[in-house]
Enzyme design. Structure first.
Site, PDB file in Angstrom:
ATOM      1  N   GLY B  21     -29.066  10.458 -83.886  1.00 34.82           N
ATOM      2  CA  GLY B  21     -28.931   9.715 -82.653  1.00 34.82           C
ATOM      3  C   GLY B  21     -29.364   8.295 -82.788  1.00 34.82           C
ATOM      4  N   CYS B  22     -29.019   7.570 -81.757  1.00 28.57           N
ATOM      5  CA  CYS B  22     -29.382   6.182 -81.684  1.00 28.57           C
ATOM      6  C   CYS B  22     -29.949   5.977 -80.296  1.00 28.57           C
ATOM      7  CB  CYS B  22     -28.164   5.291 -81.846  1.00 28.57           C
ATOM      8  SG  CYS B  22     -27.166   5.698 -83.274  1.00 28.57           S
TER       9      CYS B  22
END
Ligand code: SF4
Ligand code: SF4
Lengths: 506, 397, 274
Positions: B21-22
């Site tokens: 994820g970011c």
């Protein structure tokens, strides 16, 4: 007496005398006349056996085995047995050799050299049993864009202005290929249409017209306008989901059709609207199509004739320059485009063409899809590809290469019992499929056959969903042309290049 | 074209856990008031568990009021010759109003930074093609064919600042705190897909459209090949790029209303469509049929900034809600926030200087756009049915 | 003008005139055809089209007892898939008229183009003067359906190719601009006559030797008295429509082309297992 050049035969029929009850069931079931009862025991004429396995399946004593003949021709790597047999057949008959089903040469299958991607970690796989994965397809032409306007005073007032084009929905990206009543039996056709309706997929009518009994399945049938225009009347054009102009067929590109007069019985005569017993010849070209603008004219004529209600498409065989031809066809107004690869099936085709003309469908899909994209046309049409899609893996790979819908013929027949004996053109199919003889047709139970087709495609679709889920995709639309999810493991990097697919490991 | 960042991974990332994820954050001030970048930096940096030091970036809208009529081109260059080549090309094809280095921290706090440069530019008038399309072509051309040159952003009165490093490093490096904008987008990266190079960091931009994205587009190949047939060149080897281009295609070129465009990108399932009234069915089926290749598949949440017409911020997540997105509105209803995690809003609340207050914090529905527009406020809160609040008529049916 | 033929029926029909070039600008075929459909929906069954100029697909797939009178030049595929109506063309017509026609009539008071009557299964196509190449290709008969193609003039190559039923007649006359009718000097047909024919017959009014022109599977016969009798009503009708003195027809003999067999290519193929 002249020497028989059909010896040694391909097959031997072995009957185990200990098991044989002498019920003679095998004799009645062998439509090729290979078995007989000599008053004492069952005897086989191996030279007539086509290994269709009907007797084996029907023998109550499990007494019969059809085996390869071990009697051996002197080996030769170049003059194979097949080539020697072709020469003997031609020197005996002097005619063009006929064949059926699809190309049976052991040429490497590109589908088999492609591997699928699957999710690991960076995006989640989807469980198709518990979450929705969509396999619905819109069949027909789409506009390049939709035009929405927003009211200047009230920005919440939005209207969709684009004139919508005729298309319809199918529940799986599958179409049963065109097999005419004539090339296959009434019962086989009926089973296919019933199954297609039940599954809400498409089935092709073939070029033999549409028997009135089939009208009620018209919403799932694409009728075919071929050069012979058999059975083409206003009913044929109206009681249908779409119309396909057949310009070519994968098994015999550049060749017409020929239903011999002896197969034109009452029913066939009625559907094709030709007199009983006369040959049904389809000219090689359409004689109102000598060029691409003539094709555009026929497309336009069919649209006029059907008052723009149904999509009109074109089928071509995959040949060397399919890509520019495809562009011309789409520019000419086709709403869908069908490409049939060189392995595509047939009820009868000259062996020389079946075995040696055309190109693999995998390459044709890739180049047609690519070229249509370069011209900005790809997303406006539905691309149907077949010849040969053998099982769900081929279907999935065809879609990932760029097809919207996979066209499937032989697997349907195999599901019905076809043993791929390649004798369809003789009209003696012992399984009641490729025949018009009533006593043979009766052998194919419509209900059983329908259910087998439903089961087959149901399982294909589930397998498609499994793969989509594993790829983290929840709609088949996002697999189409997604070549990123394919890798090549074959020996020829040039193929990977044409397919636009990376090599495995890249 | 790689710049390695040698910043040492913080302690918590040294174990074997794999984060997927970011972090994405953004907000818009409806009245157009411009804030310094400090606020968005706070929102983003609190999400540090979502990054691994391999890329971060910011987009500010309203940062260049003095040059608002010109295209602000933000460049990354490998070296001086590649810079000279591009500048020469710009001179030949249009007017350079201003050409200067993007101010950065000296001495640099990141290793081996590229040359960061900006040009305010106006292409020469051409009969057959709009200036917007000329800029699109320029971006495609430079990013594809000019070695050692990369255009980070190309809109007006906005700019993208991005690079390889932790979010706080990139913020410091570009002195984000010194810029004032009415809309900010920010992104910190945990790359798995492409090596952490400067051009590959987010936001991705084309003209006024900037995208920050969390997730992975499984339909990338389909989307990419669709865009290519409209002349877009997908050269960045990353899925986020296609979102920016799709948005440009649908909203700027096809002139789709943004709520409709969001339905094309993340359409409802057929089962839902069949439960709708006839008119809505027709519209949605046609959207799905026509834009079947524009549909984004796989897990994603995005925040899109847009200013080719009225500046707008859009938040959207995939229809299966596989990536997070939270929204908030300020007490005075003037500011709308989006972020991967609620922590971004909490961070602002515990800020001892300003202590922001929120009227409401909520989770938009999957596949449902939240849209906030300059001057108009929150047009859609991401909880609506597809055509709720809209009066739709279908003329061609 | 073939107007006189239909005058008798005029009272029975509800007529409408449609200008195919309002304000001097020809309609595109979609619009022209849509206006025909509109007229039919409104109950008109005699439709006069004026100023027709190359519009295609006129009367495509129309059904029922309708009458279309076309003043001008209809484009390709006139009456394609048509099933019943009668079309009168005051002028020439282009290629593919009567394509895959199921029933009805097309009467052309002039010349016809190439591939007239392609795959027609029924109905009549009468062309007063000459026609082009591949005319009557693959016309077929079925039950009570029996396509009849008659041309007052001459035809070119591949006349009746693949023919699978029905009747083709060419008379070899020439129509002069002053209205007089003489014998045509040119050959009545081109080469490859009836190539691939496997049912039906081609009847040509000529004295010339047709033997060298015959295509594969076609055979030349003298006309049998009952065949002559069979075609008589068609000939009389044709002459009446186009004002040809019937006595002129008798001045030259008829020759008949019929298939050698129903299965012209049956022996070309073999199917041994290889
Ligand atoms: S069917 Fe089987 S058991 Fe019956 S006669 Fe044939 S071989 Fe014998
Ligand atoms: S359909 Fe019948 S004849 Fe044709 S291959 Fe299959 S089993 Fe043999």
């Amino acid at each position: 007496m002249s020497i028989s050049h059909t010896i040694p035969t391909y097959f031997r029929v072995n009957i185990d005398r200990d098991y044989c009850k002498k019920c003679k069931r095998c004799v009645t079931h062998c439509s090729y006349g290979a078995l007989s009862f000599n008053g004492e025991r069952i005897v086989a004429d191996d030279s007539l056996c086509v290994a269709c396995q009907r007797c084996v399946a029907m023998c109550p004593g499990k007494a019969i085995r059809v085996v390869q003949n071990e009697s051996y021709l002197p080996p030769h790597g170049n003059y194979t047995r097949r080539i020697r047999n072709i020469i003997w057949a031609q020197s005996g008959n002097g005619g063009v050799l006929l064949s059926a089903t699809g190309n049976d040469r052991p040429i490497r299958v590109i589908f088999d050299d492609l591997l699928l991607d699957a999710c690991q970690v960076t995006n989640p796989a989807i469980d198709p049993l518990r979450e929705t994965i969509e396999t619905k397809i819109f069949f027909g032409r789409k506009p390049q864009k939709l035009e929405f306007t927003i009211d200047e005073k009230d920005p919440t007032e939005i209207s969709l202005k684009t004139k919508l084009m005729p298309h319809f929905e199918i529940d799986m990206p599958i179409m049963v290929g065109h097999m005419s009543l004539g090339s296959i039996s009434y019962n086989a056709c009926m089973a296919i249409y019933q199954a297609s309706k039940e599954l809400n997929i498409l089935a092709g009518s073939g070029e033999g017209g549409l028997h009135p009994d089939f009208y009620e399945y018209g919403d799932n049938i694409i009728t075919e306008v071929a050069s012979g225009r058999f059975g083409v009347d206003i009913n044929y054009l109206n009681k249908t989901a779409g119309i396909e102009i057949k310009l070519g067929q994968g098994a015999k590109p550049g060749h017409g059709g020929h239903l011999p007069g002896e197969k034109v019985n009452n029913m066939i005569s009625q559907t094709r609207m030709i007199p009983k017993g006369s040959d049904a010849l389809s000219p090689y070209p359409h004689h109102d199509i000598y060029s691409i603008e003539d094709l555009a004219q026929l497309i336009a004529a069919l649209k006029e004739a059907t008052r723009y209600r149904v999509p009109i498409g074109v089928k071509i065989a995959a040949v060397h320059n399919s890509a520019p031809i495809a562009v011309g066809i789409v520019r000419g107004g086709a709403d869908f485009l069908t490409i049939d690869g060189f392995r595509g099936g047939t009820g009868a085709a000259p062996r020389i063409i079946r075995d040696h003309a055309g190109i693999p469908i995998e390459l044709a899909i890739a180049s047609v899809d690519q070229r249509l994209r370069q011209e900005g046309l790809r997303d406006q049409v539905t691309l149907v590809a077949g010849g040969s899609i053998r099982y769900s893996a081929d279907l999935i790979k065809a879609i990932a290469l760029g097809a919207d819908v996979g066209m499937v013929g032989m697997p349907v027949l195999i599901a019905l019992g076809c043993r791929v004996c390649q004798q369809c053109f003789r009209g003696l199919c012992s399984w009641g499929i490729a025949t018009q003889q009533e006593y043979l047709v009766k052998r194919l139970d419509i209900d059983v056959a329908r259910n087998r087709i439903i089961n087959l495609f149901h399982s294909w679709n589930e397998e498609l969903k499994e793969v989509l889920g594993a790829m983290g995709i929840d709609s088949v639309e996002s697999l189409r042309s997604n070549r990123d999810r394919l890798r090549y493991i074959g020996p020829n990097p040039k193929i990977a290049e044409i397919l636009g697919v990376k090599h495995a490991g890249e | 074209m790689y710049w390695k960042n040698y910043t040492i991974l913080p302690e918590q990332f040294r174990n074997e856990r794999v984060f997927d994820g970011c972090g994405i954050s953004g907000y818009i001030n409806i009245d157009g008031k411009r804030d310094y970048g400090t606020k968005v930096i706070d929102m983003l940096c609190i999400l540090h568990d979502r990054e691994n030091g391999l890329g971060a970036g910011f987009a500010g809208y309203g940062i260049y009021p003095d040059y608002k009529d010109y295209y602000a081109l933000h460049f990354l260059f490998d070296n001086d010759p590649s810079k000279e080549k591009v500048l020469k090309h710009l001179e030949e094809t249009g007017y350079i109003i201003q050409s200067e280095a993007i101010p950065t921290k000296t001495p640099s706090n990141v290793d081996h930074p590229p040359i960061t440069w900006r040009v305010f530019y106006e292409p020469k008038e051409a009969k057959s093609i709009s200036t917007d399309d000329q800029i699109v072509n320029l971006v495609m051309q430079v990013n594809e064919r000019f070695d050692g040159a990369f255009i980070m952003s190309s809109g007006k009165n906005m700019g993208v600042f991005k690079g390889n490093g932790w979010s706080h490093e990139i913020a410091n490096y570009y002195k984000i705190a010194d810029y004032k904008a009415y809309m900010w987008l920010a992104h910190s990266r945990f790359p798995t897909n492409t090596p952490g190079w400067w051009g590959g960091a987010h936001p991705f931009n084309l003209l006024g459209t900037s995208v920050v994205h969390n997730g992975e587009i499984t339909s990338y190949g389909t989307n990419m090949r669709y865009l290519e047939s409209f002349g877009y060149k997908c050269t960045l080897f990353t899925d986020t790029e296609v979102i920016a281009y799709l948005f440009d295609l649908l909203v700027r070129k096809h002139k789709m209303p943004i709520p409709i465009a969001s339905l094309a990108l993340a359409p409802p399932l057929f089962d839902e469509i069949y439960r709708m009234e006839k008119k809505h069915q027709i519209a949605l089926k046609n959207i799905r049929a026509t834009y079947r290749s524009a549909m984004l598949n796989g897990p994603f949440s995005v925040v899109v900034g847009y200013n080719d017409t009225i500046p707008t911020m859009i938040g959207l997540s995939d229809r299966k809600k596989l990536r997070p997105l939270v929204a908030a509105i300020s007490e005075d209803e003037n500011t709308i926030y989006l972020s991967s995690e609620e922590a971004s809003f909490k961070r602002l609340m515990i800020d001892d200087i300003s202590s922001y207050k929120f009227r409401e914090i909520w989770h938009p529905k999957s596949g449902t756009a939240i849209i906030a527009r300059l001057g108009d406020g929150l047009l859609r809160n991401g909880l609506e049915k597809p055509f709720e609040k809209l009066k739709l008529s279908v003329i061609g049916a | 003008m073939i107007e006189n033929l239909v005058l008798s029926e005029l009272e029975k029909r509800k007529a409408i005139e449609i200008d195919a070039a309002p304000d001097g600008i020809p309609l595109i075929y979609q619009d022209l055809n849509e206006s025909i459909h509109e007229a039919i929906r409104e109950g008109y069954d005699r439709i006069v089209l004026n100023n027709v100029c190359g519009q295609r697909f006129i009367a495509a797939s129309l059904q029922g007892d309708l009458e279309l009178i076309i003043n001008g030049l209809p484009g390709n595929d006139l009456g394609i898939f048509m099933d019943g109506p009668k079309i009168i063309v005051n002028g020439n017509c282009e290629d593919h008229a009567g394509n895959t026609m199921n029933d009805g009539a097309i009467m052309v008071d002039g010349d016809g183009g190439d591939v007239i009557g392609l795959s027609a299964r029924g109905g009549k196509i009468y062309v007063k003067a000459d026609v082009g190449y591949r005319v009557g290709i693959h016309i077929k008969e079925y039950e009570n359906k029996y396509p009849v193609l008659i041309f007052g003039g001459i035809a070119r190559d591949f006349l009746g190719e693949y023919m699978a039923g029905g009747l083709i007649i060419a008379l070899g006359l020439k129509f002069l601009p002053d209205g007089s009718i003489i014998e045509n000097e040119q050959s009545i047909c081109g080469g490859e006559l009836g190539t691939g024919i496997h049912r039906g017959k081609i009847i040509l009014r000529t004295e010339e030797d047709l033997e060298p022109k015959l295509g594969v599977g076609a055979k030349l016969f003298e006309i049998a008295p009952n065949t002559r009798k069979e075609i008589e009503p068609f000939l009389r009708e044709f002459c009446e429509i186009f004002n040809i003195p019937y006595e002129m027809i008798g001045k030259k003999p008829f020759k008949v082309i019929k298939p050698i067999s129903k299965r012209p290519f049956g022996g070309n193929y073999c199917g041994q297992i290889v």
